[in-house]
Scaffold this active site. Structure first.
Site, mmCIF file in Angstrom:
data_model
loop_
_atom_site.group_PDB
_atom_site.id
_atom_site.type_symbol
_atom_site.label_atom_id
_atom_site.label_comp_id
_atom_site.label_asym_id
_atom_site.label_seq_id
_atom_site.Cartn_x
_atom_site.Cartn_y
_atom_site.Cartn_z
ATOM 1 N N SER A 60 52.401 46.984 27.982
ATOM 2 C CA SER A 60 52.868 46.212 29.134
ATOM 3 C C SER A 60 54.236 46.687 29.615
ATOM 4 C CB SER A 60 52.960 44.726 28.760
ATOM 5 O OG SER A 60 51.725 44.287 28.261
HETATM 6 N N1 SAM Z 1 51.102 43.661 24.001
HETATM 7 C C1 SAM Z 1 50.526 44.984 23.956
HETATM 8 C C2 SAM Z 1 51.556 46.058 23.773
HETATM 9 O O1 SAM Z 1 52.747 45.731 23.647
HETATM 10 O O2 SAM Z 1 51.162 47.229 23.719
HETATM 11 C C3 SAM Z 1 49.705 45.253 25.199
HETATM 12 C C4 SAM Z 1 48.471 44.511 25.187
HETATM 13 S S1 SAM Z 1 47.248 45.139 26.301
HETATM 14 C C5 SAM Z 1 47.884 44.690 27.849
HETATM 15 C C6 SAM Z 1 45.971 43.941 25.971
HETATM 16 C C7 SAM Z 1 45.318 44.110 24.623
HETATM 17 O O3 SAM Z 1 44.465 42.992 24.409
HETATM 18 C C8 SAM Z 1 44.428 45.342 24.539
HETATM 19 O O4 SAM Z 1 44.807 46.127 23.449
HETATM 20 C C9 SAM Z 1 43.035 44.760 24.369
HETATM 21 O O5 SAM Z 1 42.187 45.577 23.564
HETATM 22 C C10 SAM Z 1 43.328 43.438 23.705
HETATM 23 N N2 SAM Z 1 42.280 42.421 23.827
HETATM 24 C C11 SAM Z 1 41.548 42.089 24.902
HETATM 25 N N3 SAM Z 1 40.703 41.081 24.602
HETATM 26 C C12 SAM Z 1 40.930 40.765 23.298
HETATM 27 C C13 SAM Z 1 40.371 39.818 22.409
HETATM 28 N N4 SAM Z 1 39.413 38.962 22.778
HETATM 29 N N5 SAM Z 1 40.830 39.786 21.155
HETATM 30 C C14 SAM Z 1 41.804 40.636 20.722
HETATM 31 N N6 SAM Z 1 42.356 41.569 21.532
HETATM 32 C C15 SAM Z 1 41.933 41.632 22.800
#
Ligand code: SAM
Length: 216
Positions: A60
């Site tokens: 992000s």
């Molecule tokens: N906070 C992270 C960082 O600092 O790199 C960025 C997060 S990214 C925008 C969103 C993440 O949520 C992705 O890695 C995605 O695979 C994960 N994600 C989406 N749906 C999910 C779920 N139901 N359970 C766990 N992870 C999930």
């Protein structure tokens, strides 16, 4: 510009965007974002932009990490659940600001990469696991704070149920990426208080039905 100057520039920019929490700004300055960014984007590691990571996901934008973290109103005694570990960058920031972080990621590859970065940075107060974060982590509930870093269609009921009374969840809401809002949910004895904290753009929270098979 050297590494220190890049860090200082980012912190200055975040202050200009209304981030005033000094502990948070210190954590942002301290966590080496370049460790969480893939090699082809290294030159942008300290820019205030979201960047691609593996599995079609993103690390992000620092301004979004900062807005959402500030909205959590963390203190060092709190137990925090994070959904969407991604690169582990936000996890690492949280780990400086609270007692313990539980984090869930649905992509094994991302989880493994994040775990090795957190290990290299000696973030000993983080526990990570693979799974569908929309179900939360019932064995460890309740949580004083929950941070969701992928966009849900609505406030995930299983997550709000795992908040302690007085607890706060920050979650992006909206299935249209062009029309998502950051929402802060505060659990009260008799229901949920909800604040709209403004627009944002996130990858979707993928729940089990649509997710890749989880094998461990
Ligand atoms: N906070 C992270 C960082 O600092 O790199 C960025 C997060 S990214 C925008 C969103 C993440 O949520 C992705 O890695 C995605 O695979 C994960 N994600 C989406 N749906 C999910 C779920 N139901 N359970 C766990 N992870 C999930």
């Amino acid at each position: 510009m050297n590494a220190e100057e890049f860090r200082a520039r980012l912190v200055l920019e975040l202050r200009g965007e209304g981030i005033y929490d000094d502990r948070l700004l210190e954590a942002i300055e301290r966590v080496p974002r370049d460790m969480f960014v893939p090699r082809p984007f290294q030159h942008q590691a300290w820019d205030n932009v979201a960047l691609p990571i593996d599995c079609g996901q993103t690390i992000s934008q620092p301004a979004v990490v900062a807005r959402m973290t500030q909205a959590l109103e963390l203190d060092e005694r709190m137990k925090v659940l994070e959904i969407g570990t991604g690169s582990g960058y936000q996890t690492s920031i949280l780990s400086y600001l609270c007692r313990r972080v539980y984090t869930i990621e649905r992509h094994r590859e991302l989880l493994q990469q994040a775990e090795s970065r957190l290990e290299a940075l000696r973030r000993r107060n983080v526990t990570a696991r693979l799974g569908d974060g929309s179900k939360g982590w019932p064995e460890q509930a309740p949580f004083e704070r929950i941070l969701v870093t992928a966009a849900a269609i609505d406030i995930p009921p299983r997550l709000s149920a795992q908040l302690s009374v007085g607890g706060v969840m920050v979650v992006p809401i909206g299935d249209d990426p062009e029309n998502q809002r950051i929402v802060r949910v505060r659990r009260q004895e008799d229901g949920l208080d909800i604040d709209d904290l403004g627009p944002v753009k996130f990858v979707p929270l993928v729940s089990d039905r649509a997710a890749e098979p989880l094998s461990g």
